[in-house]
Design a protein around this motif. Structure first.
Motif, PDB file in Angstrom:
ATOM      1  N   PHE A  11      49.987  37.545  46.901  1.00 46.43           N
ATOM      2  CA  PHE A  11      49.697  38.831  47.541  1.00 46.43           C
ATOM      3  C   PHE A  11      49.030  39.780  46.539  1.00 46.43           C
ATOM      4  N   LYS A  12      49.624  39.882  45.374  1.00 46.54           N
ATOM      5  CA  LYS A  12      49.072  40.750  44.328  1.00 46.54           C
ATOM      6  C   LYS A  12      47.667  40.305  43.939  1.00 46.54           C
ATOM      7  N   GLN A  13      47.478  38.997  43.797  1.00 47.79           N
ATOM      8  CA  GLN A  13      46.163  38.466  43.425  1.00 47.79           C
ATOM      9  C   GLN A  13      45.120  38.820  44.487  1.00 47.79           C
ATOM     10  N   LEU A  14      45.477  38.680  45.761  1.00 44.87           N
ATOM     11  CA  LEU A  14      44.546  39.019  46.844  1.00 44.87           C
ATOM     12  C   LEU A  14      44.167  40.501  46.809  1.00 44.87           C
ATOM     13  N   MET A  15      45.139  41.352  46.558  1.00 46.82           N
ATOM     14  CA  MET A  15      44.845  42.792  46.505  1.00 46.82           C
ATOM     15  C   MET A  15      43.945  43.116  45.309  1.00 46.82           C
ATOM     16  N   GLU A  16      44.175  42.470  44.176  1.00 47.44           N
ATOM     17  CA  GLU A  16      43.318  42.683  43.002  1.00 47.44           C
ATOM     18  C   GLU A  16      41.895  42.184  43.274  1.00 47.44           C
ATOM     19  N   ILE A  17      41.781  41.041  43.919  1.00 53.04           N
ATOM     20  CA  ILE A  17      40.456  40.507  44.264  1.00 53.04           C
ATOM     21  C   ILE A  17      39.733  41.467  45.189  1.00 53.04           C
ATOM     22  N   SER A  18      40.438  42.005  46.159  1.00 52.58           N
ATOM     23  CA  SER A  18      39.852  42.962  47.095  1.00 52.58           C
ATOM     24  C   SER A  18      39.320  44.193  46.358  1.00 52.58           C
ATOM     25  N   LEU A  19      40.086  44.698  45.421  1.00 55.84           N
ATOM     26  CA  LEU A  19      39.652  45.874  44.648  1.00 55.84           C
ATOM     27  C   LEU A  19      38.432  45.549  43.791  1.00 55.84           C
ATOM     28  N   LEU A  20      38.440  44.402  43.153  1.00 51.43           N
ATOM     29  CA  LEU A  20      37.283  43.997  42.341  1.00 51.43           C
ATOM     30  C   LEU A  20      36.044  43.821  43.222  1.00 51.43           C
ATOM     31  N   GLN A  21      36.221  43.202  44.372  1.00 51.66           N
ATOM     32  CA  GLN A  21      35.108  42.967  45.285  1.00 51.66           C
ATOM     33  C   GLN A  21      34.547  44.296  45.813  1.00 51.66           C
ATOM     34  N   ALA A  22      35.411  45.260  46.037  1.00 54.14           N
ATOM     35  CA  ALA A  22      34.969  46.565  46.538  1.00 54.14           C
ATOM     36  C   ALA A  22      34.143  47.319  45.504  1.00 54.14           C
ATOM     37  N   ASP A  23      34.371  47.040  44.227  1.00 60.87           N
ATOM     38  CA  ASP A  23      33.661  47.725  43.152  1.00 60.87           C
ATOM     39  C   ASP A  23      32.175  47.389  43.129  1.00 60.87           C
ATOM     40  N   ARG A  24      31.821  46.176  43.537  1.00 62.32           N
ATOM     41  CA  ARG A  24      30.435  45.706  43.689  1.00 62.32           C
ATOM     42  C   ARG A  24      29.657  45.502  42.385  1.00 62.32           C
ATOM     43  N   ARG A  25      30.310  45.567  41.248  1.00 61.64           N
ATOM     44  CA  ARG A  25      29.621  45.229  39.996  1.00 61.64           C
ATOM     45  C   ARG A  25      29.605  43.712  39.857  1.00 61.64           C
ATOM     46  N   PRO A  26      28.476  43.144  39.430  1.00 61.94           N
ATOM     47  CA  PRO A  26      28.377  41.681  39.346  1.00 61.94           C
ATOM     48  C   PRO A  26      29.470  41.036  38.501  1.00 61.94           C
ATOM     49  N   GLU A  27      29.803  41.647  37.381  1.00 62.88           N
ATOM     50  CA  GLU A  27      30.835  41.042  36.533  1.00 62.88           C
ATOM     51  C   GLU A  27      32.192  41.021  37.229  1.00 62.88           C
ATOM     52  N   ASN A  28      32.444  42.002  38.102  1.00 61.48           N
ATOM     53  CA  ASN A  28      33.696  42.010  38.851  1.00 61.48           C
ATOM     54  C   ASN A  28      33.704  40.935  39.925  1.00 61.48           C
ATOM     55  N   ALA A  29      32.534  40.658  40.513  1.00 57.94           N
ATOM     56  CA  ALA A  29      32.441  39.596  41.512  1.00 57.94           C
ATOM     57  C   ALA A  29      32.761  38.250  40.869  1.00 57.94           C
ATOM     58  N   LYS A  30      32.270  38.036  39.670  1.00 58.00           N
ATOM     59  CA  LYS A  30      32.551  36.780  38.967  1.00 58.00           C
ATOM     60  C   LYS A  30      34.036  36.669  38.650  1.00 58.00           C
ATOM     61  N   THR A  31      34.615  37.740  38.143  1.00 60.79           N
ATOM     62  CA  THR A  31      36.045  37.741  37.836  1.00 60.79           C
ATOM     63  C   THR A  31      36.874  37.487  39.086  1.00 60.79           C
ATOM     64  N   ALA A  32      36.494  38.131  40.186  1.00 59.96           N
ATOM     65  CA  ALA A  32      37.227  37.960  41.447  1.00 59.96           C
ATOM     66  C   ALA A  32      37.151  36.515  41.929  1.00 59.96           C
ATOM     67  N   LEU A  33      35.976  35.896  41.826  1.00 61.38           N
ATOM     68  CA  LEU A  33      35.835  34.488  42.226  1.00 61.38           C
ATOM     69  C   LEU A  33      36.697  33.590  41.352  1.00 61.38           C
ATOM     70  N   GLU A  34      36.725  33.856  40.073  1.00 62.25           N
ATOM     71  CA  GLU A  34      37.552  33.055  39.174  1.00 62.25           C
ATOM     72  C   GLU A  34      39.039  33.232  39.503  1.00 62.25           C
ATOM     73  N   MET A  35      39.428  34.451  39.868  1.00 60.02           N
ATOM     74  CA  MET A  35      40.812  34.709  40.258  1.00 60.02           C
ATOM     75  C   MET A  35      41.165  33.995  41.561  1.00 60.02           C
ATOM     76  N   ALA A  36      40.189  33.853  42.440  1.00 61.09           N
ATOM     77  CA  ALA A  36      40.438  33.230  43.744  1.00 61.09           C
ATOM     78  C   ALA A  36      40.858  31.772  43.614  1.00 61.09           C
ATOM     79  N   ARG A  37      40.554  31.149  42.477  1.00 65.63           N
ATOM     80  CA  ARG A  37      40.930  29.748  42.259  1.00 65.63           C
ATOM     81  C   ARG A  37      42.410  29.572  41.948  1.00 65.63           C
ATOM     82  N   SER A  38      43.162  30.666  41.838  1.00 60.45           N
ATOM     83  CA  SER A  38      44.532  30.598  41.343  1.00 60.45           C
ATOM     84  C   SER A  38      45.484  29.799  42.224  1.00 60.45           C
TER      85      SER A  38
END
Length: 139
Positions: free
Chosen positions: A82-109
């Motif tokens: 749950f926490k990971q999903l919320m963090e991914i959502s926040l990173l994705q909302a930021d729209r910076r490319p480096e955050n998109a990469k981090t969010a995708l890497e987190m999604a593999r958890s």
């Protein structure tokens, strides 16, 4: 139908069976596309480029969908997921490319996080590809 800009990060579906580049589960950057032929070129670093179809690549869902999925499944998934999903959502909302990469890497958890944060590029683009027809166009 959405467009896929070069520079978009995508993850090779970990379940893809035929991956000549052997990059299942890896995150790379889309460097070129030919949607008509269902060809997406993804870079994984220095001179490492793989050719994929839109259904072999996973991308993040929109941030509001990810957070809604987390809320809807909060009693079915672990607290960590749950926490990971919320963090991914926040990173994705930021729209910076480096955050998109981090969010995708987190999604593999975990499988639950992947299921609730990712979609195929094909689905995101709204493509309905008939591979027999696509193969016929290439002749």
């Amino acid at each position: 139908m959405e467009n896929v800009p070069n520079g978009t990060y995508a993850m090779v579906n970990p379940q893809v069976e035929n991956d000549p580049a052997k990059r299942q589960g890896m995150v790379g950057m889309i460097v070129d596309t030919n949607i008509d032929n269902d060809d997406i070129w993804v870079s994984f670093g220095k001179s490492e480029v793989g050719l994929y179809s839109t259904n072999a690549l996973m991308v993040l869902q929109k941030p509001d969908i990810i957070s809604q999925n987390a809320m809807d499944k909060r009693f079915e998934i672990s607290g960590a997921d749950f926490k990971q999903l919320m963090e991914i959502s926040l990173l994705q909302a930021d729209r910076r490319p480096e955050n998109a990469k981090t969010a995708l890497e987190m999604a593999r958890s975990s499988e639950a996080v992947m299921q609730n944060s990712l979609t195929t590029l094909q689905d995101k683009l709204g493509l309905e590809l008939n591979y027999e027809m696509a193969a016929g166009r290439r002749r």
